[in-house]
Design an enzyme around this catalytic site. Structure first.
Site, PDB file in Angstrom:
ATOM      1  NE  ARG A  12      -5.246   3.288  -4.279  1.00 50.02           N
ATOM      2  CZ  ARG A  12      -5.148   4.607  -4.173  1.00 50.02           C
ATOM      3  NH1 ARG A  12      -4.434   5.161  -3.195  1.00 50.02           N
ATOM      4  NH2 ARG A  12      -5.804   5.385  -5.010  1.00 50.02           N
ATOM      5  CG  ASP A  13      -8.236   6.452  -2.101  1.00 47.83           C
ATOM      6  OD1 ASP A  13      -7.367   6.826  -1.297  1.00 47.83           O
ATOM      7  OD2 ASP A  13      -8.882   7.249  -2.800  1.00 47.83           O
TER       8      ASP A  13
ATOM      9  CB  CYS B  26      -6.027  13.731   1.893  1.00 45.23           C
ATOM     10  SG  CYS B  26      -4.370  14.388   1.531  1.00 45.23           S
TER      11      CYS B  26
END
Lengths: 310, 310
Positions: free
Chosen positions: A16-17, A241
């Site tokens: 997911r991440d 990020c």
């Protein structure tokens, strides 16, 4: 040296991440094969996908197909990220073991990443928790920028404590403290984790750290010294990020598992098996990844003596 | 969290330990400019070169020219590696502040790397110390493979303690414990450093760690918690060991300085200045280097809010 618990568990978040910010869509069948391989490495949890809108995260647009296609290995909890009530219904429909909610401790990051302040996220979580109540699904909340915000800077510890309090009052059962852009240092990790565990000793508390500035392992170690036993990590150190690009993403699962193993701390992970999956990762995502142990081998590795010496 | 000293010092070893295994000869004038820049970053020591035979380490064949060409900035100690009596005479001739001797705790590594057992190294050191006696030069000894040998595996802690005892009896004034191939873990570092400092609390003890398996920073942190205040590190994470190739070399100076700064521990280093020198490093050595902070920026870095958010 203060030792933490003799047993910790790892939550593999790469599917997911990690995939979330990859440019390339990994075909569903490859994702399923990969998650099935991860299920057999001894990790306690796998964050398998996200029930977000396919427009928001196109690389995870096959969430249902992934959850329906994978083999559910007993002993492994399959976690899905859920951003809203619709996502919660989808997660329940596929029988996820755990739902992970995400909010930001800093409102500028929340607005940039989720288009919501923490207050707005908390209202939304109330609606989600109405849907999950009675379903038996475990609900965890991840607090982004708990150790600092790339826009605002320092995030007061009191702010994080207040958000945890609000989350627990809503019925959330577990908390992850997330160093979303790799700003945490081991002193800060010790202080915040120590305070959280002192106030809520029964709380399933997870540390989620990034290796942006090389401190992923040291921050995990520092949290472990304080009594944290649950760690998010991503195979190969995938992730990152988009608002604070850097050298590296999440702390690397195999490097974290290797560190704990070398320290005599049980993770449940079969390192050789995990490394075998990690070796295939560059082919899966189409680029090199930052993990170190997969390149250097375990510290147990022995080399032949060079000829002519001795 | 147990805090170590509020002040630590860094020994920049890249000009010797880093360049030693680089394939390319960095021209003498560039080395001098680089060391002069490092001298103004606030590091306490610089291991500037090695008085080895030019045949053994051709990339450092300009040792005299480097030592004579650099500016000796007050407050910085200039260290040179010395393998034998001839090297000691050369080091004294150029007025080195400190001489670093190297031996291996494991004989198989010693024979492969130095063509000498620990016993043979100790005899040779006796001869070197006769030369340096009365000169005022500080003599440090670095113990390679103190945390494990890539050929033999575990190195008993008792063996390391015995070698330290022998070195101190010979007149060596400082000891570096070296994790030559990145095999150490933070538990082991705490145990060995704790034991050494308990037995010789007055000893100038330096930790020298490699990031081969990603544990450079966590091992430094663990040593710091035990009271170690001196750390070897290499700009950009240069270096490595030819017998155990891997992803990375020495722990990266700027990443280590950044971690301590973020923890509120004084290193004397001006991080912005150090990062400016680190930014030039890929051009100097002709390839990318593994340092993280130089890519991601300090944790103090703030990003502009993305347009459209808020």
């Amino acid at each position: 040296m203060p030792r933490g618990s003799e047993r910790v568990t790892l939550n593999e978040v790469a599917p997911r991440d990690g995939l979330q910010i990859e440019p390339r869509f990994v075909p569903t069948a490859e994702k399923i094969r990969w998650i099935d391989a991860l299920s057999r490495t001894g990790v306690a949890k796998i964050e398998a996908t996200s029930f977000t809108s396919p427009k928001a995260i196109p690389t995870l647009r096959d969430a249902e197909a992934v959850m329906q296609g994978i083999e559910r290995v007993p002993g492994v909890d399959y976690v899905v990220l859920v951003p809203n009530e619709k996502g919660a219904e989808r997660a329940l429909a596929v029988g996820a073991d755990e739902i992970n909610l995400v909010l930001s401790a800093s409102d500028s990051h929340g607005r940039a990443n989720l288009r919501m302040s923490a207050e707005q996220s908390l209202s939304r979580f109330a609606g989600i928790l109405e849907i999950t109540r009675g379903s038996g699904v475990h609900v965890n909340a991840s607090i982004s920028t708990a150790f600092g915000c790339p826009f605002e800077g320092a995030v007061p510890q009191r702010r994080v404590m207040e958000i945890i309090e609000r989350l627990l009052a809503l019925g959330v059962q577990g908390i992850s403290l997330c160093d979303t852009t790799g700003m945490a240092n081991p002193q800060q990790v010790a202080t915040l984790c120590g305070e959280v565990l002192a106030r809520w000793p029964w709380l399933p508390l997870t540390l989620h750290v990034h290796d942006t500035r090389g401190m992923g392992l040291v921050n995990a170690f520092s949290a472990w010294q304080q009594g944290v036993t649950r760690f998010d990590a991503a195979l190969g150190g995938l992730g990152g990020c988009p608002f604070a690009p850097g050298a590296s993403g999440n702390v690397c699962t195999e490097d974290l598992a290797h560190m704990f193993a070398q320290m005599g701390v049980e993770t449940g992970v079969d390192l050789a098996r995990l490394l075998a999956v990690a070796e295939e990762l560059p082919a899966l995502v189409g680029h090199a990844v930052p993990g170190q142990v997969v390149k250097a081998g375990s510290a147990e590795r022995r080399y032949p003596l060079p000829t002519g010496s001795g």
